[in-house]
Motif scaffolding. Structure first.
Motif, PDB file in Angstrom:
ATOM      1  N   PRO A 279      40.995  40.426  42.795  1.00 29.38           N
ATOM      2  CA  PRO A 279      41.111  41.233  44.019  1.00 29.38           C
ATOM      3  C   PRO A 279      42.445  41.074  44.729  1.00 29.38           C
ATOM      4  CG  PRO A 279      39.654  39.359  44.373  1.00 29.38           C
ATOM      5  CD  PRO A 279      39.957  39.394  42.910  1.00 29.38           C
ATOM      6  N   ASP A 280      43.263  40.082  44.317  1.00 28.03           N
ATOM      7  CA  ASP A 280      44.562  39.870  44.959  1.00 28.03           C
ATOM      8  C   ASP A 280      45.709  40.509  44.185  1.00 28.03           C
ATOM      9  OD1 ASP A 280      43.425  38.325  47.006  1.00 28.03           O
ATOM     10  OD2 ASP A 280      43.446  36.548  45.731  1.00 28.03           O
ATOM     11  N   ALA A 281      45.435  40.936  42.936  1.00 25.01           N
ATOM     12  CA  ALA A 281      46.496  41.480  42.096  1.00 25.01           C
ATOM     13  C   ALA A 281      46.473  42.998  42.157  1.00 25.01           C
ATOM     14  CB  ALA A 281      46.323  41.008  40.655  1.00 25.01           C
ATOM     15  N   THR A 282      47.537  43.585  42.634  1.00 28.08           N
ATOM     16  CA  THR A 282      47.630  45.041  42.697  1.00 28.08           C
ATOM     17  C   THR A 282      48.914  45.502  42.036  1.00 28.08           C
ATOM     18  OG1 THR A 282      48.741  44.995  44.852  1.00 28.08           O
ATOM     19  CG2 THR A 282      46.336  45.130  44.850  1.00 28.08           C
ATOM     20  N   GLY A 283      48.858  46.665  41.437  1.00 29.04           N
ATOM     21  CA  GLY A 283      50.028  47.311  40.864  1.00 29.04           C
ATOM     22  C   GLY A 283      50.058  48.752  41.323  1.00 29.04           C
ATOM     23  N   ASN A 284      51.102  49.154  42.020  1.00 25.92           N
ATOM     24  CA  ASN A 284      51.179  50.500  42.589  1.00 25.92           C
ATOM     25  C   ASN A 284      49.980  50.797  43.482  1.00 25.92           C
ATOM     26  OD1 ASN A 284      53.576  51.081  41.133  1.00 25.92           O
ATOM     27  ND2 ASN A 284      52.354  51.585  39.305  1.00 25.92           N
ATOM     28  N   GLY A 285      49.515  49.751  44.161  1.00 24.66           N
ATOM     29  CA  GLY A 285      48.394  49.921  45.074  1.00 24.66           C
ATOM     30  C   GLY A 285      47.041  49.979  44.397  1.00 24.66           C
ATOM     31  N   VAL A 286      46.997  49.760  43.073  1.00 21.54           N
ATOM     32  CA  VAL A 286      45.752  49.845  42.321  1.00 21.54           C
ATOM     33  C   VAL A 286      45.375  48.468  41.806  1.00 21.54           C
ATOM     34  CG1 VAL A 286      44.602  50.851  40.321  1.00 21.54           C
ATOM     35  CG2 VAL A 286      46.215  52.220  41.661  1.00 21.54           C
ATOM     36  N   ILE A 287      44.105  48.123  41.940  1.00 18.37           N
ATOM     37  CA  ILE A 287      43.603  46.878  41.383  1.00 18.37           C
ATOM     38  C   ILE A 287      43.020  47.188  40.016  1.00 18.37           C
ATOM     39  CG2 ILE A 287      42.086  44.910  41.746  1.00 18.37           C
ATOM     40  CD1 ILE A 287      42.051  45.554  44.693  1.00 18.37           C
ATOM     41  N   ALA A 288      43.605  46.648  38.968  1.00 16.36           N
ATOM     42  CA  ALA A 288      43.177  46.958  37.611  1.00 16.36           C
ATOM     43  C   ALA A 288      42.124  45.962  37.145  1.00 16.36           C
ATOM     44  CB  ALA A 288      44.372  46.940  36.666  1.00 16.36           C
ATOM     45  N   SER A 289      41.169  46.466  36.354  1.00 13.71           N
ATOM     46  CA  SER A 289      40.128  45.599  35.807  1.00 13.71           C
ATOM     47  C   SER A 289      40.276  45.513  34.298  1.00 13.71           C
ATOM     48  CB  SER A 289      38.740  46.132  36.168  1.00 13.71           C
ATOM     49  OG  SER A 289      38.538  47.409  35.606  1.00 13.71           O
ATOM     50  N   THR A 290      39.647  44.506  33.732  1.00 14.20           N
ATOM     51  CA  THR A 290      39.713  44.267  32.300  1.00 14.20           C
ATOM     52  C   THR A 290      38.306  44.218  31.729  1.00 14.20           C
ATOM     53  OG1 THR A 290      41.724  42.953  32.573  1.00 14.20           O
ATOM     54  CG2 THR A 290      40.508  42.685  30.504  1.00 14.20           C
ATOM     55  N   GLY A 291      38.038  45.026  30.697  1.00 14.93           N
ATOM     56  CA  GLY A 291      36.743  44.983  30.022  1.00 14.93           C
ATOM     57  C   GLY A 291      36.642  43.736  29.165  1.00 14.93           C
ATOM     58  N   LEU A 292      35.518  43.036  29.241  1.00 13.39           N
ATOM     59  CA  LEU A 292      35.380  41.761  28.550  1.00 13.39           C
ATOM     60  C   LEU A 292      34.697  41.877  27.195  1.00 13.39           C
ATOM     61  CD1 LEU A 292      34.432  39.412  31.530  1.00 13.39           C
ATOM     62  CD2 LEU A 292      36.683  40.054  30.660  1.00 13.39           C
ATOM     63  N   CYS A 293      33.905  42.906  26.997  1.00 15.52           N
ATOM     64  CA  CYS A 293      33.207  43.063  25.712  1.00 15.52           C
ATOM     65  C   CYS A 293      32.855  44.527  25.510  1.00 15.52           C
ATOM     66  CB  CYS A 293      31.954  42.184  25.684  1.00 15.52           C
ATOM     67  SG  CYS A 293      31.145  42.086  24.063  1.00 15.52           S
ATOM     68  N   PRO A 294      33.864  45.385  25.268  1.00 14.83           N
ATOM     69  CA  PRO A 294      33.597  46.827  25.156  1.00 14.83           C
ATOM     70  C   PRO A 294      32.675  47.139  23.979  1.00 14.83           C
ATOM     71  CG  PRO A 294      35.951  46.367  25.404  1.00 14.83           C
ATOM     72  CD  PRO A 294      35.285  45.067  25.108  1.00 14.83           C
ATOM     73  N   ARG A 295      31.524  47.680  24.276  1.00 15.31           N
ATOM     74  CA  ARG A 295      30.558  48.078  23.255  1.00 15.31           C
ATOM     75  C   ARG A 295      29.778  49.276  23.773  1.00 15.31           C
ATOM     76  NH1 ARG A 295      27.349  43.039  20.475  1.00 15.31           N
ATOM     77  NH2 ARG A 295      29.124  41.729  19.916  1.00 15.31           N
ATOM     78  N   GLN A 296      29.226  50.050  22.869  1.00 10.22           N
ATOM     79  CA  GLN A 296      28.356  51.149  23.282  1.00 10.22           C
ATOM     80  C   GLN A 296      26.933  50.618  23.435  1.00 10.22           C
ATOM     81  OE1 GLN A 296      28.765  54.677  20.876  1.00 10.22           O
ATOM     82  NE2 GLN A 296      30.562  55.299  22.041  1.00 10.22           N
ATOM     83  N   GLU A 297      26.774  49.764  24.420  1.00 12.94           N
ATOM     84  CA  GLU A 297      25.473  49.225  24.790  1.00 12.94           C
ATOM     85  C   GLU A 297      25.553  48.789  26.242  1.00 12.94           C
ATOM     86  OE1 GLU A 297      25.257  44.699  23.354  1.00 12.94           O
ATOM     87  OE2 GLU A 297      25.368  46.104  21.677  1.00 12.94           O
ATOM     88  N   GLU A 298      24.406  48.496  26.811  1.00  6.15           N
ATOM     89  CA  GLU A 298      24.338  48.215  28.245  1.00  6.15           C
ATOM     90  C   GLU A 298      24.382  46.716  28.527  1.00  6.15           C
ATOM     91  OE1 GLU A 298      24.686  50.883  29.809  1.00  6.15           O
ATOM     92  OE2 GLU A 298      23.000  52.270  29.745  1.00  6.15           O
ATOM     93  N   PHE A 299      25.184  46.349  29.535  1.00  6.51           N
ATOM     94  CA  PHE A 299      25.210  44.985  30.061  1.00  6.51           C
ATOM     95  C   PHE A 299      24.664  44.978  31.496  1.00  6.51           C
ATOM     96  CE2 PHE A 299      27.911  44.761  26.464  1.00  6.51           C
ATOM     97  CZ  PHE A 299      27.993  43.436  26.068  1.00  6.51           C
ATOM     98  N   GLY A 300      23.951  46.022  31.842  1.00  3.53           N
ATOM     99  CA  GLY A 300      23.365  46.138  33.174  1.00  3.53           C
ATOM    100  C   GLY A 300      22.216  47.115  33.128  1.00  3.53           C
ATOM    101  N   GLY A 301      21.696  47.464  34.287  1.00  2.00           N
ATOM    102  CA  GLY A 301      20.568  48.372  34.370  1.00  2.00           C
ATOM    103  C   GLY A 301      20.422  48.914  35.772  1.00  2.00           C
TER     104      GLY A 301
END
Length: 680
Positions: A279-301
């Motif tokens: 939340p403290d790192a911004t680039g061009n005013g945007v806070i970028a996120s990183t996907g940790l395990c990209p898959r075509q399945e759900e990690f939530g509900g």
């Protein structure tokens, strides 16, 4: 079994050791797992005790015990569906201190279960003059804040007599009891700029806090935003700002990692995925996120209740996750490499309730052959074991169903996911050439899904020779956002079509008797069941239907006919009422009750704030005098979803009685269901 004789008996007349009382006694399952020091705690149902939920605890090496005697009922009514209703901390002496929401009055109480004096729970919050009360959920206990300590959580406060006259904020309650009679002693931490909020997640250094918020008309699976605030020395929130999420991005859980970054689950990719953001790192005013395990399945509900937890950070940087596609397995994720290793054991479904203590992950899990249990995984050894709510077979497991997950083809070639439970009983077989009756089950929500787990209510029917088909129709979760969005503005259409497609396919392949098909459902599933009985497209398909605590008139339900949480839900399911009023009128099941031509059973709780009984009464009035056999069972003291053993016994026996009448069955030992062709 003792007798190896297999009798040739018509479907529906098989003798079964799984009676209604047994099915009722196993209704509900453990929820809201947490750790208190090295102990594991959770809430558990008690159907035989008026449907209360108790708080269980398990010390290392000891058996589970109830931490609260009757009549204490640990259940929140925030948003009517509730949320995490307890929090506890260990203390150096005197045993744990627990704070919980009591269902009867929704007040918070503090309790010391190991107090040698046996002192009862003491109230921490005041009673409310309004019937809705002051409600609390998603609690966090901070024994070192606010002098003698505080509990933080979501406060839901009714401001008027209407079901939508309500506000929600994050608030702090002192543990000294000073707020028990003084509302002003409750310290509000957030403002009420958002209609809905989740509980506050405090950063490891105690300097920041994060939570999730959303507003009407969004539901939490439509769009939410993660808010972050600084925490001042006197425990107030300052500099509140959004960091991730939008009205079309659903974030359903957020947690701080040990390094001060935020872990969260978002469906921006089309699937609920686990991501990280600084939340403290911004680039061009945007806070970028990183996907940790990209898959075509759900990690939530779907966030139906506050405090659901699909992931939990572990010491050393690993993360325990609940993940899957049409299922929910427990895995251990290494976010540095993306490697994901599933937990061993027979459990195929893990609930969204995870807790961590040291190297141990604790959750609630089940399988097609075992009901929900509290399971512990030690990540050092890779060993998983049951530690609570142990599933012990009350009858020979040979009587349990043998389900199969299948995918059917629906209109326009779309996939429809379903779980098929054929009739099964080791002591009986059907006469050659006879196809079995089948009941299509439509799950509630509708933004939810039916898991593939042992359910003794399903076994009650399959062991008597009646098949069950649970349909995860379009709109269900677990298959990505595109599958979930199929129901947008199509509720009463896609769900009805998908259930019918599964029924037709079973009949076409000879797995089901086309003349003996039924449909049943509760809540949103009750809508689907009733809509199927009143739809021109499914006319003649079903021989009868069971409708439980349903939505029947969307026009009324969208007004003052339901509670605040779902009061704008139909804007996505049907469309904005102001823009498409004719669509609401066309889909009103009360308005087309004259199309019902087959027997039906209507079951309703008289204290239901979500689907009030008035809708059932108007539907019955519209059916009256048309010569359609039906039964209406209304239960005092029951709300949305039945919790009392006597209610559940009566309901399931009545349902079997309906099928006996409609299908011409002769189930032994089942009371006859009296059907009338008019309201009484």
């Amino acid at each position: 079994m003792g007798d190896s004789t297999v009798a040739t008996t018509p479907y529906g007349a098989w003798r079964s050791p799984i009676d209604a009382a047994l099915a009722a006694s196993h209704d509900g399952h453990p929820e809201y797992v947490g750790t208190v020091g090295d102990e594991v705690w959770w809430t558990a149902p008690r159907p035989a005790e008026g449907g209360r939920r108790t708080l269980m605890r398990r010390r290392p090496g000891a058996a589970e015990v109830s931490a609260l005697p009757a009549p204490w009922n640990v259940r929140s009514r925030v948003m009517e569906y509730g949320g995490l209703p307890w929090a506890a901390v260990p203390r150096p002496a005197g045993g744990p201190l627990v704070v919980f929401a009591h269902h009867a009055d929704q007040r918070l109480y503090a309790y010391e279960p190991d107090d040698p004096t046996g002192a009862p729970p003491r109230p921490l919050t005041p009673a409310s003059d309004l019937d809705g009360g002051l409600r609390w959920a998603d609690l966090r206990l901070h024994a070192d804040r606010g002098g003698l300590g505080e509990v933080w959580g979501v406060l839901e406060e009714f401001t008027g007599e209407g079901p939508t006259d309500v506000r929600r904020v994050i608030a702090a309650v002192p543990l000294d009891g000073s707020a028990a009679d003084d509302r002003t002693a409750v310290r509000e931490l957030s403002d009420d700029r958002h209609r809905f909020v989740t509980g506050p997640q405090l950063s490891p250094d105690g300097r920041r806090v994060a939570w999730i918020a959303w507003d009407h008309p969004q539901m939490p699976w439509d769009g939410t935003v993660v808010m972050v605030a600084d925490v001042t020395e006197d425990g107030r929130f300052h500099g509140t700002r959004p960091v991730v999420g939008e009205t079309d991005e659903s974030v359903v859980q957020v947690e701080w990692d040990a390094d001060g970054t935020l872990l969260f689950v978002s469906d921006l990719s089309g699937w609920w995925q686990l991501e990280r953001i600084d939340p403290d790192a911004t680039g061009n005013g945007v806070i970028a996120s990183t996907g940790l395990c990209p898959r075509q399945e759900e990690f939530g509900g779907p966030l139906w209740k506050l405090g659901l937890r699909w992931f939990a950070p572990l010491p050393g940087g690993l993360i325990a996750v609940v993940h899957g596609r049409g299922a929910a397995r427990l895995g251990i994720l290494d976010p540095r490499t993306g490697e994901l290793a599933d937990a061993p054991g027979p459990w195929t479904e893990w609930d969204a309730t995870l807790a961590v203590v040291g190297s141990r992950v604790v959750g609630v899990a089940a399988s097609p052959h075992s009901s929900h249990e509290v399971v512990e995984l030690d990540i050092r050894t890779g060993y998983a074991r049951v530690i609570g709510a142990v599933h012990t077979d009350p009858v020979d497991p040979a009587y349990y169903p043998r389900p199969e997950a299948r995918t059917f083809t629906g209109p326009d070639g779309r996939d429809i996911h379903a779980h098929i439970y054929p009739p099964h009983n080791p002591g009986h077989t059907a006469p050659e050439g006879e196809a079995p009756p089948y009941v299509v089950w439509a799950h509630g929500g509708p933004t939810d899904r039916a898991p593939l787990v042992l359910d003794l209510e399903i076994a009650y029917f399959t062991s008597r020779g009646i098949g069950v088909a649970e349909v995860n129709y379009g709109g269900s979760t677990g298959y990505g956002r595109a599958y979930r969005d199929r129901l947008c503005e199509q509720w009463g259409v896609v769900d009805v079509e998908d259930c019918a497609a599964v029924a037709e396919a079973l009949a076409e392949e000879g797995s089901a008797d086309r003349a003996r098909l039924a449909i049943r459902g509760g809540s949103a599933g009750g809508w689907t069941a009733a809509a199927s009985l009143t739809s021109k497209t499914t006319a003649g398909l079903y021989a009868c239907g069971t409708v439980k605590y349903p939505v029947l008139d969307p026009m009324d339900w969208a007004g003052e006919g339901t509670h605040d949480f779902e009061s704008r839900y139909l804007e996505s399911l049907i469309g904005p009422l102001a823009e498409v009023p004719d669509r609401y009128r066309d889909r009103s099941l009360t308005g087309r009750a004259d199309r019902v031509s087959v027997p039906f059973l209507l079951l309703q709780g008289l204290d239901d704030p979500v689907c009030p009984p008035a809708q059932c009464e108007r539907f019955l009035a519209a059916v009256a005098g048309r010569g359609v056999p039906h039964a209406y069972l209304a239960f005092e003291g029951e709300g949305h979803g039945f919790r009392r053993a006597d209610t559940m016994i009566r309901a399931v026996e009545a349902e079997l009685g309906l099928y006996a009448r409609a299908f011409g069955l002769n189930p032994p030992g089942i009371p006859a269901l009296e059907l009338a062709d008019r309201t009484s």
